[in-house]
Enzyme design. Structure first.
Site, PDB file in Angstrom:
ATOM      1  N   CYS A 177       0.830  -1.190   0.000  1.00 38.07           N
ATOM      2  CA  CYS A 177       0.000   0.000   0.000  1.00 38.07           C
ATOM      3  C   CYS A 177       0.874   1.253   0.000  1.00 38.07           C
ATOM      4  CB  CYS A 177      -0.994  -0.048   1.155  1.00 38.07           C
ATOM      5  SG  CYS A 177      -2.450   0.934   0.796  1.00 38.07           S
ATOM      6  N   HIS A 225      -3.664  -4.911   0.484  1.00 36.85           N
ATOM      7  CA  HIS A 225      -3.097  -5.475   1.723  1.00 36.85           C
ATOM      8  C   HIS A 225      -3.238  -6.990   1.722  1.00 36.85           C
ATOM      9  CE1 HIS A 225      -2.493  -1.738   4.048  1.00 36.85           C
ATOM     10  NE2 HIS A 225      -3.522  -1.286   3.348  1.00 36.85           N
ATOM     11  N   GLU A 283      -1.854  -9.070   3.513  1.00 37.49           N
ATOM     12  CA  GLU A 283      -1.743  -9.654   4.857  1.00 37.49           C
ATOM     13  C   GLU A 283      -3.102 -10.003   5.455  1.00 37.49           C
ATOM     14  OE1 GLU A 283      -1.112  -6.528   4.026  1.00 37.49           O
ATOM     15  OE2 GLU A 283      -1.403  -5.091   5.664  1.00 37.49           O
TER      16      GLU A 283
HETATM   17  N1  GLN Z   1      -1.833   6.897   2.747  1.00 35.05           N
HETATM   18  C1  GLN Z   1      -1.919   6.125   1.560  1.00 35.05           C
HETATM   19  C2  GLN Z   1      -3.255   6.302   0.846  1.00 35.05           C
HETATM   20  O1  GLN Z   1      -4.211   6.729   1.429  1.00 35.05           O
HETATM   21  C3  GLN Z   1      -1.645   4.655   1.830  1.00 35.05           C
HETATM   22  C4  GLN Z   1      -2.663   4.009   2.712  1.00 35.05           C
HETATM   23  C5  GLN Z   1      -2.226   2.677   3.232  1.00 35.05           C
HETATM   24  O2  GLN Z   1      -1.054   2.343   3.210  1.00 35.05           O
HETATM   25  N2  GLN Z   1      -3.149   1.903   3.750  1.00 35.05           N
HETATM   26  O3  GLN Z   1      -3.371   5.994  -0.317  1.00 35.05           O
END
Ligand code: GLN
Length: 540
Positions: A386, A512, A514
């Protein structure tokens, strides 16, 4: 109550004496045992706090926000439930006091209570009961409802009253209470102490709940004398006083509870016919955790290094990758705020692999960019998740594509090269909650890429929780210089995975992974990343 619902049985899990007793893990372990007896199990977590939206809570205080397929931002205990069973959690499996009150107040405003006095009992408690019963969908044999907080807290009283009533409504053999307590060992006296458990059960009985089972967390096994004493004072049969000893690995908890006969006794108390559990998979997992053949060290370069519960699913998924490779995974938490190009080599010297996890806000982002650069140039396996993908794209744009000052518009609103940005249709939306991409989305994998080799599939589904995306205006500049966009949304509008050639393992994903890894089914990206880190460590 409908006919269908009457077929589900219920276990209510409460906690006493202190918090952090591992109630969630106990509930998940009971679920694992009952599922392995052939039952279909689901869970519901009732959280006593007032927040309506757990997604906005600070992970420093509350641990990770767990995201479900249907895009709910939930308590991290739902992660334990999914990891330990086949149950799929969603919006209906976690609710807070705030959400309950919100619903009741909305109904009151709509005039649904016909001008009656709206009260905690019955209106709030009825709403809670309804939500617990709703969790028992078609085909569910057993609902495990965990009540957050500790018995004696003012906040949890309406929940406890609701489960007291529910047990009455459901009738005998349809619901049991399992109370998780602490039996501390006092070193100076060389004794296990039962008084805190006695007091906690007294608190429960005062509000009309007599637990059927006591799950006693303890550093030592409870002998029969102690169990008899607890039984006598707490009005619980001795056979229902169960030790839950501190385990070497959390994966051992189902086996420890089974050794105490808990699943048999619960099945008997609920009058459920079921087979003996099949636990060979769990035994093999525990064997691999306790006697790993190798060790690898993964640096997690992030912001919440002070409270590693903020990365709960991530830590677990890395361990699952270890289980797949018969290897112990040591996690080195590196504070990205203290990292820069000058000290990164020293700080990451012991790492066989570098992982940059998800995160929000500008703090520590330059340190993460330095970590990506170090891993890219030194050919150390790199996994960006992410925000980690976003950092990798920014680093590549700056170092390889000559886009000086490239950044995310989250961190530099006026920057010259917003290689990470909101999608054009999101830029004017004022309600931040509405702009988050949440839950499961499909992703098509490019032919011949690392991503496709790892997954062994052409189309995957993974969970998201972010606002910003790779800016399509920079796709050409990035790919011309060698960045491979190996995963795209099926309509090709969104970049989901990036990777590099000429590197042993360099991959960033916008989702994600995970959240979908389990000890029984380690996620392919984590298995592959750990294998690469292991190989890197063995070379070095
Ligand atoms: N801050 C980033 C976004 O909003 C990544 C978010 C995250 O890693 N969950 O896109």
């Amino acid at each position: 109550m409908t006919q269908k619902k009457r077929h589900s049985k219920f276990i209510f899990v409460t906690g006493g004496v202190v918090s952090s007793l591992g109630k969630g893990l106990a509930a998940a372990s009971i679920g694992a045992l009952m599922e392995n007896r052939g039952l279909r199990v689901t869970f519901v977590k009732l959280d006593p706090y007032i927040n309506v939206d757990p997604g906005t809570m600070n992970p420093f205080q509350h641990g990770e926000v767990f995201v479900t397929d249907d895009g709910a931002e939930t308590d991290m205990d739902l992660g334990h439930y999914e990891r330990f069973t086949r149950a799929t959690m969603g919006k209906g499996n976690n609710f807070t006091t705030g959400q309950i009150y919100d619903t009741v107040i909305t109904k009151e405003r709509r005039g649904e209570y016909l001008g009656g006095t709206v009260q905690v009992i019955p209106h709030i408690t009825d709403e809670i009961k309804g939500k617990v019963l709703e969790a028992a969908g078609a085909g569910i044999d057993l609902v495990i409802a965990e009540i957050g907080g500790t018995v004696g807290d003012i906040e949890s009283l309406p929940f406890l009253e609701a489960i007291r009533q529910l047990k009455q409504d459901l009738g005998p053999q349809n619901a049991v209470n399992i109370h998780v307590t602490l039996v501390p060992y006092i070193k100076a006296a060389g004794e296990l102490k039962t008084k805190p458990t006695q007091h906690s059960v007294r608190d429960l009985r005062q509000i009309g709940i007599q637990p059927e089972f006591l799950l006693c967390r303890s550093e030592h096994d409870l002998d029969d004398d102690i169990k008899r004493k607890i039984s006598l004072f707490c009005n619980v049969p001795t056979e229902h006083v169960v030790t839950c000893r501190d385990a070497e690995t959390i994966h051992e908890v189902p086996l420890l509870l089974h050794a105490e006969g808990l699943d048999d006794k619960v099945a008997a108390a609920l009058n459920i016919w079921s087979r003996a559990p099949e636990l060979d998979d769990w035994r093999e997992i525990v064997r691999r955790c306790k006697a790993p053949r190798h060790t690898t060290r993964i640096a997690i370069v992030g912001k919440y290094v002070g409270l590693t519960d903020s990365y709960k699913s991530l830590n677990e998924a890395l361990r699952h990758g270890g289980i797949a490779n018969e290897c112990k995974v040591e996690l080195l938490f590196v504070d990205s705020e203290k990292l820069n190009d000058g000290n990164v080599a020293k700080q990451l010297a012991n790492a066989d692999g570098v992982l940059v996890p998800g995160g929000f806000g500008v703090r520590g982002t330059e340190g993460k960019v330095a970590a990506v650069r170090y891993a890219r140039l030194n050919k150390i396996p790199f996994f960006g998740i992410c925000l980690g993908l976003q950092m990798a794209v920014i680093e590549y744009a700056r170092s390889v594509c000559g886009l000086d000052g490239a950044n995310s518009s989250e961190f530099d609103a006026q920057g010259k090269h917003p290689v990470i940005a909101l999608m054009p249709d999101q830029r004017d939306v004022v309600d931040k909650g509405a702009t988050m991409r949440l839950g499961s989305y499909p992703c098509a994998l490019g032919e011949g890429t690392l991503a496709q080799r790892v997954y062994g599939e052409a189309m995957i589904h993974e969970r998201h929780r972010h606002r910003y995306e790779v800016n399509n205006e920079y796709r050409e500049a990035l790919t011309q210089q060698g960045l491979i966009l190996s995963g795209l949304s099926p309509d090709e509008r969104l970049v989901e995975i990036v990777e590099l050639e000429d590197h042993p393992w360099f991959l960033g994903c916008q989702f994600h992974p995970e959240f979908k890894s389990k000890p029984t089914e380690p996620h392919p990206l984590f298995s592959s990343f750990i294998a690469a880190a292991l190989a890197h460590g063995q070379e070095g």
